[in-house]
Scaffold this motif. Structure first.
Motif, PDB file in Angstrom:
ATOM      1  N   ILE A 136       4.378   1.289  20.858  1.00 35.92           N
ATOM      2  CA  ILE A 136       5.060   0.651  19.723  1.00 35.92           C
ATOM      3  C   ILE A 136       5.888   1.663  18.931  1.00 35.92           C
ATOM      4  N   ASP A 185      -9.865  -0.519  10.986  1.00 34.50           N
ATOM      5  CA  ASP A 185      -9.925   0.918  10.726  1.00 34.50           C
ATOM      6  C   ASP A 185     -10.785   1.162   9.496  1.00 34.50           C
ATOM      7  N   ASP A 224       2.706  11.204   6.877  1.00 35.33           N
ATOM      8  CA  ASP A 224       1.590  10.831   7.752  1.00 35.33           C
ATOM      9  C   ASP A 224       1.557   9.307   7.710  1.00 35.33           C
ATOM     10  N   TRP A 278      -0.323   3.012  10.902  1.00 36.19           N
ATOM     11  CA  TRP A 278      -0.004   1.630  11.289  1.00 36.19           C
ATOM     12  C   TRP A 278      -0.493   1.388  12.701  1.00 36.19           C
ATOM     13  N   GLN A 279      -0.209   0.205  13.236  1.00 33.73           N
ATOM     14  CA  GLN A 279      -0.752  -0.207  14.530  1.00 33.73           C
ATOM     15  C   GLN A 279       0.275  -1.019  15.313  1.00 33.73           C
ATOM     16  N   THR A 280       0.029  -1.123  16.607  1.00 37.06           N
ATOM     17  CA  THR A 280       0.897  -1.925  17.474  1.00 37.06           C
ATOM     18  C   THR A 280       1.180  -3.299  16.867  1.00 37.06           C
ATOM     19  N   GLU A 281       0.155  -3.867  16.285  1.00 32.55           N
ATOM     20  CA  GLU A 281       0.265  -5.215  15.736  1.00 32.55           C
ATOM     21  C   GLU A 281       1.192  -5.288  14.523  1.00 32.55           C
ATOM     22  N   ILE A 338      -7.371   7.588   6.391  1.00 32.35           N
ATOM     23  CA  ILE A 338      -7.821   6.736   7.489  1.00 32.35           C
ATOM     24  C   ILE A 338      -8.842   7.505   8.316  1.00 32.35           C
ATOM     25  N   THR A 361      -1.564  -4.156  24.114  1.00 36.34           N
ATOM     26  CA  THR A 361      -2.426  -3.110  23.591  1.00 36.34           C
ATOM     27  C   THR A 361      -3.861  -3.466  23.924  1.00 36.34           C
ATOM     28  N   GLY A 405     -10.294   6.317  11.196  1.00 33.04           N
ATOM     29  CA  GLY A 405     -10.275   5.940  12.613  1.00 33.04           C
ATOM     30  C   GLY A 405     -10.840   4.543  12.779  1.00 33.04           C
ATOM     31  N   ARG A 406     -10.823   4.101  14.012  1.00 28.61           N
ATOM     32  CA  ARG A 406     -11.293   2.753  14.298  1.00 28.61           C
ATOM     33  C   ARG A 406     -12.729   2.603  13.815  1.00 28.61           C
ATOM     34  N   THR A 448       3.941  12.421  11.321  1.00 27.14           N
ATOM     35  CA  THR A 448       2.780  12.400  12.202  1.00 27.14           C
ATOM     36  C   THR A 448       2.254  10.976  12.228  1.00 27.14           C
ATOM     37  N   VAL A 449       1.804  10.534  13.397  1.00 29.88           N
ATOM     38  CA  VAL A 449       1.384   9.145  13.570  1.00 29.88           C
ATOM     39  C   VAL A 449       0.327   9.032  14.661  1.00 29.88           C
ATOM     40  N   GLY A 450      -0.531   8.072  14.541  1.00 27.27           N
ATOM     41  CA  GLY A 450      -1.388   7.678  15.664  1.00 27.27           C
ATOM     42  C   GLY A 450      -2.855   8.009  15.515  1.00 27.27           C
ATOM     43  N   GLU A 451      -3.153   9.042  14.785  1.00 27.72           N
ATOM     44  CA  GLU A 451      -4.548   9.419  14.570  1.00 27.72           C
ATOM     45  C   GLU A 451      -4.609  10.093  13.215  1.00 27.72           C
ATOM     46  N   PRO A 452      -5.828  10.181  12.673  1.00 29.55           N
ATOM     47  CA  PRO A 452      -5.957  11.007  11.476  1.00 29.55           C
ATOM     48  C   PRO A 452      -5.624  12.455  11.849  1.00 29.55           C
TER      49      PRO A 452
END
Ligand code: WTA
Length: 701
Positions: A335, A536, A435, A438-441, A548, A289, A550-551, A409-413
């Motif tokens: 992931i 985040d 909703d 989570w993250q790759t890690e 959340i 990633t 975002g980053r 739904t996953v990956g972004e707000p």
């Protein structure tokens, strides 16, 4: 009713606050029909997974699996933050996803592949067939390619059944797989292969995308050359063929190095390979990633803890039963695909659907046709895909007779506006939505509602999932309290079985990046001193739901007030003509940074100044004058990655006259120059050296 009043306090926020302006939405409740059939309906789960029962609460997940030897210790914290889970246990991931289902489900579909050409029918692989194919390919990996437990293999393949078959064959042998997203370039693949020390690559010759048979094997040559430049020799390239016997690539096969899998497999017909009992802590796979710096990091995931975590969350949060037809639209090269297309659903004996190509080809109805034909009842996708489907065909879902009980739904707000379209139009007011943040890690979900227990709130991920204790800290390490309206850095206070073990080959970076920020004492062996830093931004409402933002580097600091780009975008999306919105920071002499807006309109609308004015007015009323954008650009399309994420980095570069960097991996690189001309004018301006935050903006994803 949702509160739609303008934000009263935007101007009164203090330096340390991040202004957050999405309104709190009203709750939506799961239907009694959903609850009646759900896996997890007893609120006692909260008690079972409460902190006083940590870490043993996670035995409940591990017990969903079949072990050769039971673990002696649930969690070993002797070498923080390198946690060890289910210590002493022996397990095989492939056995758990395949062999153990044969007694009950051998004639049930494990994987259904939907080819892109609609004149090719979907292909079902039963659990028995999966068993045969995984065994034969494992025999080939072991006896032809000479691979054994602990070796690494890099897999660069599209979304066809041969990809999970390859992964499960590796897992059967204890070989560590590293899947590189099929849409990445050969160079990206080669760099990852070199970093992981893979001497074998697994490829597919070609695949369909938007009506074209893509020559994928061509990238293997670049991958091999790149890896060799990095000092990693590639001995073998194993090439699956999209149509066995018929080579779909123009790239030559290199003698002694490249072989067609379907040719060699003939020698292993009927072969059976005993699954290798692996230590619970043995690595199962690497997933690369991107970080803020150039070099991608190989997130190393363990076998036992990871399998326990994805199985438990698939059962409780995804509500997967063996009878379900489950379709996650992600690519297995990410992931989400590993955890929630392959390992989680198959460990539960579900039918997992994978599809070739893109959701919008040949038309905006394809996704719903697949759902109707296969009678999919659990659906899983990203806000980007939802927005895209909404833009391309807002009324399409109605035309098809499918019924989802559950959607993810996953990956972004997700903007409340988009959430509601998903709920009403895609879910037809029947499906529950989770909703999941989570993250790759992380291996699996960190925040989400429990679908039959907690009500849904559009725009909020929800509380920590069972056994996860999130907390928000400000920059000084003080806890940001629920209901304060302030945002900060979301962290997880405790270890969990799905957390990655380390960054492959870089223990220092692992500690530095994820634990150093809020570590209380580097010598401490108490997990309470080692919160996991997720990078985040988030806010916690008084009901315990996390939203959340975002980053942390996706936040725009306007005159000392930080605005989440997502909230601005969400506001833009309430303008009826707007289909997609992206916000980037631009330098402002007075305020430091101000937002600049890019919007794409729904089909049938022409760009007018009136729309632009309404976007500005909406931002001002929904958020406050502080959100007034410098400019609004109406563009024909957004620059996107091949996985569909809008590349805000590229837009930020255009807005700030910075170098747009490498755009060759975009799905639509041509749009970049069109947008540049529209924003900057025909004549190419000299690019500037941007400030650090702008250069970083949008580079973490
Ligand atoms: C973002 C994807 C808001 C977040 C599984 C995180 C989300 C990054 C959500 C990880 C969500 C993921 N709501 N933001 N439900 N899920 N994110 O590693 O910024 O590809 O840090 O893992 O995606 O992306 P990654």
């Amino acid at each position: 009713m949702p509160d739609t009043r303008p934000a009263p306090a935007a101007a009164a926020t203090t330096e340390s606050q991040i202004a957050v302006h999405w309104r709190e939405e009203e709750y939506f409740k799961p239907s009694p029909k959903f609850v009646a059939q759900a896996n997890l309906t007893d609120p006692a789960v909260n008690e079972r997974f409460a902190e006083k029962n940590f870490p043993e609460c996670f035995n409940e997940y591990a017990e969903m699996l079949t072990w050769y030897e039971r673990w002696q210790k649930t969690l070993d914290t002797s070498d923080p933050p390198f946690w060890k889970w289910f210590v002493g246990g022996k397990i095989n991931a492939s056995f758990n996803c395949v062999d153990r289902h044969l007694a009950k489900y051998k004639n049930k579909a494990a994987i259904i592949t939907v080819p892109e050409p609609e004149d090719e029918d979907p292909v079902a692989v039963t659990y028995q067939e999966l068993f045969v194919r995984v065994n034969e390919f494992a025999a080939l990996l072991r006896d032809f390619a000479g691979l054994k437990a602990g070796d690494r293999v890099t897999i660069h393949m599209p979304m066809l059944a041969e990809l999970p078959i390859t992964m499960l064959a590796c897992a059967r042998l204890g070989v560590i797989h590293s899947v590189v997203f099929g849409g990445f370039s050969g160079e990206a693949c080669g760099l990852r292969a070199a970093d992981s020390g893979s001497r074998v690559l697994v490829y597919m010759d070609g695949y369909y995308r938007s009506g074209k048979l893509i020559d994928h094997k061509a990238s293997a040559e670049i991958a091999v050359a790149t890896a060799e430049k990095e000092g990693q020799k590639i001995d073998k390239v194993l090439v699956w063929r999209r149509y066995p016997g018929k080579y779909a690539s123009a790239a030559p096969m290199v003698k002694g190095r490249d072989v067609f899998v379907d040719d060699v497999l003939k020698d292993y017909c009927g072969a059976r390979v005993d699954p290798v009992p692996m230590d619970a802590e043995a690595p199962l796979f690497l997933m690369y990633t991107s970080g803020t710096t150039g070099k991608p990091k190989g997130c190393q995931h363990r076998t036992g803890g990871y399998m326990a975590y994805v199985t438990g969350t698939s059962k409780y949060i995804q509500d997967i039963h063996p009878e379900d037809t489950y379709w996650c639209m992600a690519d297995i090269g990410w992931i989400t695909g590993h955890s929630y297309i392959v390992y989680g659903p198959l460990a539960l004996a579900a039918t997992s659907v994978i599809y070739e190509g893109v959701p919008s080809y040949p038309d905006a109805g394809r996704v719903w046709r697949i759902a109707q034909r296969l009678d999919v009842n659990i659906f899983h996708t990203s806000p980007t895909a939802i927005r895209m489907l909404r833009k391309a065909g807002p009324d399409e879902p109605k035309k098809y007779h499918y019924h989802f009980k559950h959607m993810t739904t996953v990956g972004e707000p997700i903007e409340p506006e988009v959430w509601k379209w998903y709920y009403h139009e895609v879910g037809k007011d029947e499906a529950v939505i989770v909703d999941t943040w989570w993250q790759t890690e992380n291996g699996g979900f960190l925040c989400s509602t429990k679908p039959a227990i907690d009500p849904m709130k559009p725009g909020s991920a929800g509380p920590g999932v069972p056994g996860i204790y999130p907390i928000i800290y400000d920059e000084k390490g003080e806890e940001v309290k629920a209901g304060s309206g302030k945002a900060g850095n979301i962290c997880i206070r405790n270890p969990w079985p799905g957390i990655f073990q380390t960054i492959w080959g870089d223990r220092d970076r692992f500690v530095r990046q994820y634990y150093a920020k809020y570590n209380k004492d580097p010598k401490s062996k108490d997990w309470r001193d080692w919160p996991y830093f997720a990078a985040d931004g988030a806010v916690l409402a008084s009901d315990g739901y996390f939203r959340i933002l975002g980053r942390v580097d996706d936040v725009i600091n306007v005159a000392g007030h930080r605005l989440g780009t997502k909230e601005l975008e969400s506001a833009c999306l309430t303008v009826p003509e707007v289909a997609e919105a992206a916000v980037v920071p631009v330098v402002d002499e007075i305020k430091g940074r101000v937002p600049e807006i890019y919007i794409a309109l729904k089909p049938g609308y022409a760009p007018t100044k009136e729309i632009t004015d309404r976007v500005i007015a909406t931002l001002e009323t929904m958020i406050g004058k502080i959100a007034r954008p410098k400019r609004v650009h109406i563009v024909p399309d957004m620059p996107k990655t091949r996985s569909g994420k809008i590349m805000r980095r590229v837009l930020a570069a255009i807005s700030n006259t910075l170098d747009t960097g490498d755009i060759t991996t975009l799905a639509n690189p041509d749009i970049v120059e069109q947008i540049r001309v529209a924003v900057q004018g025909k004549e190419k301006l000299k690019t500037q050296e941007g400030p650090e935050d702008l250069k970083q903006f949008g580079t973490v994803d």
